[in-house]
Design an enzyme around this catalytic site. Sequence first.
Site, PDB file in Angstrom:
ATOM      1  N   ASP B 318       0.822  -1.218   0.000  1.00 25.14           N
ATOM      2  CA  ASP B 318       0.000   0.000   0.000  1.00 25.14           C
ATOM      3  C   ASP B 318       0.854   1.265   0.000  1.00 25.14           C
ATOM      4  OD1 ASP B 318       0.871  -0.912   2.524  1.00 25.14           O
ATOM      5  OD2 ASP B 318      -0.486   0.469   3.522  1.00 25.14           O
ATOM      6  N   GLU B 319       0.232   2.327  -0.447  1.00 25.51           N
ATOM      7  CA  GLU B 319       0.728   3.685  -0.256  1.00 25.51           C
ATOM      8  C   GLU B 319       2.188   3.917  -0.657  1.00 25.51           C
ATOM      9  OE1 GLU B 319      -2.125   5.319   3.294  1.00 25.51           O
ATOM     10  OE2 GLU B 319      -0.273   4.343   3.921  1.00 25.51           O
TER      11      GLU B 319
END
Lengths: 695, 695
Positions: B318-319
């Site tokens: 993620d991210e």
Amino acid sequence: MVRTILAAVMLCAIFMSRSEAQVQQSLNLMPMPAKVQLGNGRLLIDPSFSVAITGHKEPRLDGAVDLFLGQLRRQTGMPPIDMKVTNSASATLVIQCDGGTKEVQQLGEDESYRLEVANSGARLSAPTTLGVMRGLQTFLQLVQTTGDGFAVPAISIDDNPRFPWRGLMIDVGRHFIPLDVLKRNLDGMAAVKLNVFHWHLSENQGFRVESKKFPKLSGMGSDGLFYTQNGIRDLIAYARERGIRVVPEFDMPGHSTAWFVGYPELASGPGPYEIERKWGVFDPAMDPTREETYKFLDVFIGEMAGLFPDQFFHIGGDEVNGKQWDANPKIKEFMHAHNMKDNNDLQAYFNQRVQKIVSKHGKIMLGWDEILRPDLPNSIVIQSWRGPDSLAQAAKQGYRGLLSSGYYVDLMWSAERHYLTEPVSGAAANLSAEEQKRILGGEACMWAEYVSPENIDSRIWPRTAAIAERLWSPQDVRDVNSMYRRLGEVSQRLDWLGLTHNSSYVLMLRRIAGTDDVSSLKVLADVLEPVKDYTREETATEPATSAKPLNRVVDAVRPESATGRQFADSVNVLVAGGSRPGMEARVRALLSRWRDNQVELQPMFESSLLLKEASPISQNLSALGAAGLAALDYLDRGEPAPAAWVSQQLAVVEQAKKPQAQLLLVVVPAVEKLIQASAGQTASSSSSSPLLPAK
Amino acid sequence: MVRTILAAVMLCAIFMSRSEAQVQQSLNLMPMPAKVQLGNGRLLIDPSFSVAITGHKEPRLDGAVDLFLGQLRRQTGMPPIDMKVTNSASATLVIQCDGGTKEVQQLGEDESYRLEVANSGARLSAPTTLGVMRGLQTFLQLVQTTGDGFAVPAISIDDNPRFPWRGLMIDVGRHFIPLDVLKRNLDGMAAVKLNVFHWHLSENQGFRVESKKFPKLSGMGSDGLFYTQNGIRDLIAYARERGIRVVPEFDMPGHSTAWFVGYPELASGPGPYEIERKWGVFDPAMDPTREETYKFLDVFIGEMAGLFPDQFFHIGGDEVNGKQWDANPKIKEFMHAHNMKDNNDLQAYFNQRVQKIVSKHGKIMLGWDEILRPDLPNSIVIQSWRGPDSLAQAAKQGYRGLLSSGYYVDLMWSAERHYLTEPVSGAAANLSAEEQKRILGGEACMWAEYVSPENIDSRIWPRTAAIAERLWSPQDVRDVNSMYRRLGEVSQRLDWLGLTHNSSYVLMLRRIAGTDDVSSLKVLADVLEPVKDYTREETATEPATSAKPLNRVVDAVRPESATGRQFADSVNVLVAGGSRPGMEARVRALLSRWRDNQVELQPMFESSLLLKEASPISQNLSALGAAGLAALDYLDRGEPAPAAWVSQQLAVVEQAKKPQAQLLLVVVPAVEKLIQASAGQTASSSSSSPLLPAK
């Protein structure tokens, strides 16, 4: 005796210097250090707090600082990446340690320290790592919440213990207590500077140590509830990191039924044996006349001497009723052949033999009062459950001794009563200086008929902190009010160590109530105490055993009711015609709450079997609440209460004095005083009340 | 959306059979079983309680029974020598287990069970040991306090979970959480039948696992705060004994600064790197273009695949903000050479490579939403922080998924809001039956910017029990009032497992107060909640970091105020013109207490820096208390409040609505309703209040 003590307390209060009294008022130190001088200002404690260790280096010192920082973080809520150990001379706290400690902690090692705190930093110096440990605990107790954050007041402390042996004994034989529970109690001990954990490891009801030489000892004598040797080594290391010695006790020749389950040949009567479930003194005892007994003990004590590094080894030696010996013709024959006139002679012979074995394995023997006989060498140590006179007698004969009489926390006495128990009193006060030195200190004793892992902390704490102060602080530190104020604070601080004396109370009440709303139950429970001394034993409707649940109200309520004590104090002021702001209002609020509580609790008596037995006490409390309120009304109106009312109320009081469900309603004497005062009578002396222990 | 859900709840309540509704009322089961039929009578639970195991035998089953008995003893206060395992067919509880479980617990293993309790005994049957474990937890929840002692009602239960994956994720990267804290949370998980512990083990702020292949990962990336491999094996065994799988997550290629402290060559930009102290999304990311990266990951994942036996391996994913990639010419060149149009393509390439490595080591790859790209095989599992629509999209493409959106317990939402988050809703509700099966379940997520070992339990519990019910119980079990009633009970039961969500609250308040009398502080704290969602981040006056103490009021107060909820419920009844006995009196008592509290608390704002920031809120609470009382007076007199007074009070309300010290005063909307009602106005819809989360 009562009067002597009270007079001493008063004199002490009068002659104490003003600054010392003020220090005791404002600081939450327990035990109170030998010398304290408050300065001006304070040292702020924030995430940048750091510690430097100078002088002597040893891993145990680093460990002590780590434990200290962990505890300081816990108290203040700082994360583990804050508050570092540095090498910087500008650390917030600089520790100067002059020398190391012995690999195995010795009796009498120097525990003194000097702590100086100023606005800019603090310095802790000590001759040994042990002194550093004690000083760090003092530092932790000094941390306060302020408007500027956490802080320690500017202060100068010079401290050292009065006695070198300050112990807590825990009986794990009658009820097994797991290692994690013992560990949190070791944390509590360290917090109040106790330095000996006396581990009572074998009893009729259980043999709690793994023996590799005699595996049936725990294999058949423990219900599977015992400590492995690894677990024991782990606990000893844990204690050592906290500056605490671990002294094992294996009780012999009596209190030993659990040994005989696996090894019936050790006993003086024919087997087979089962683990004892009841409490009391039982007949089985080791056979002192067989050489095999000593061969067994030689191997066993040898194994245990290797497992427990401490210099001392406790052989118990108490409460042999001699019945098995009397019933065994071969033993009678042996006694006759050896010119022994009674069983005491036989036990003395046993002790001599065991002492030689203990000594052979490099240990000093320790035992209860009964082992004291002139035929044992002067090196042994006597632990007295009889009292200071017995200690004095031993000291005169050259024996060293420990006081435990007056420190039995299972007897449910008040902290005050333990606190005012002085080792150097009675005949001991008249000993020569050299003889007095033989009084090494004392031990709080947690006998375990009625304790479980759940309530043991509440039987030990906070009262044991008062005993710790008696054994550490100067003899003239004995202001009971100051003690209680500080004890309340210590009790809360101990919560941070994971001790459950406070949290378990509420959990146990919830279980009894069967609901999480225990407010009404707590109103009742807060003014109850278990019956004192051995009354629980004596008033049991059926014999207690180790298989009985300890989940009753008597198991949950605290040994000493703070509400009861504070209420009694307030009533004393009121009936003496004095008052402080809000005092009568607070007393009335309590009385009203008690009066109304029975109605609120009523449904719970129906829905909970565990609570039902307390129903009559709740009724008494309500009646006392109403009586107390009416008495205050008469007092306030300056109108004597009618004689008929008074005698009726005093009948209620008499009724309420009787223990019920092995519980005491502790507010009875104070309400009695109110009633008597309302009638214009002088209150009868509370010391004659059956509710207060005789001193 | 709000209306749809509410309508569904109401329909559900109307059509639920009477007996089912009654069962839900009287039992404290959570999660509610699939089928429950109450019988007549009850089975008493006393020290003679015994268990027999018939059918399949395995050590894990014996272990489950031992754990069960330990817990039953704890709940009822019985000693360990009571309540035995026997071979007798006449045991109180007979367990029939049909078959074993896999050595490594698998996704989708049968967890169903059948529990029948009658006056004379109980029978628990299940196809597997897992089912027995779940049934034993149900039995424990059924134990009640009665006038005859502890008892379980006569009942017949047929139960099985709705979803096979019911997890709790704990982030130990941002704040390290020690193993003992995790263990007690595993106990809590087992109590509410959760079966996956998702261990988020690496973050920018810390790499928490010992790697023998790459010792600098924890050696330089953890501040010394990491788990040894032995500790990890111990935790996995602990989880297995409770029927819980352990899925490790190593977040990559982003959220990985801590890896780079020891191994800067893994990163896409030049080092050196330090452990990140702040929160947020940061630039450093692994370099997906270097073969050495995959060689490293191959060795590392191989080592971890051996350490963590579970079939699934979470790679985060993620991210990634892509800034380091954008800034690196060699990476740009690589992308160009490989026809990648953006960083998403580059990350997809990385994921493909990592997936092959994970697969090579025998594991199934799991990752957050971002990893979903058609170029990954259908075997991977998507964990969605985006929501059911994203899950539906994945399911349509053949991917299995887990819902975590709506279950982030760090966002401080109400239990109700989590509870009503339904995995099979939105686009997912329109999936075919086969597609719907790809929705495996969900996970509560405990992200750890603002949790410490001290307050993490209170962020997880009891709200996670409501999520556990959503994932276990039939979809139509969604009566919010019933949920809250049972949740309160579950919360208290969890105390017996050593969870500190209740006990730590009081300790933290005591620290803030600097005294043990926290009654006034508790009056205030009981109606406060931390700000919701990411508002704490957004309203911080200085950036939060991992070195900041979590000892503020916002860290202590509960995510959801029970007092606030109950007060709002009562006010709703009152302003609608209804009332229940004592309701107005209780509302008035609360309002008076709030009104008077500021005066009581005032000295503490001066003496405690930690409390000072809450001073304006306390003033607001007192003003609201006074306003609410006056409003009730108008209502009781049937006399409309004067317009000037109303507008003045509404101004106070507006003031009080503003978060202060990152805290919400949760009683504001209810007091606003009272004021509006006193003016004869219809209360403005509470759903428009900024204090209540939008649904």
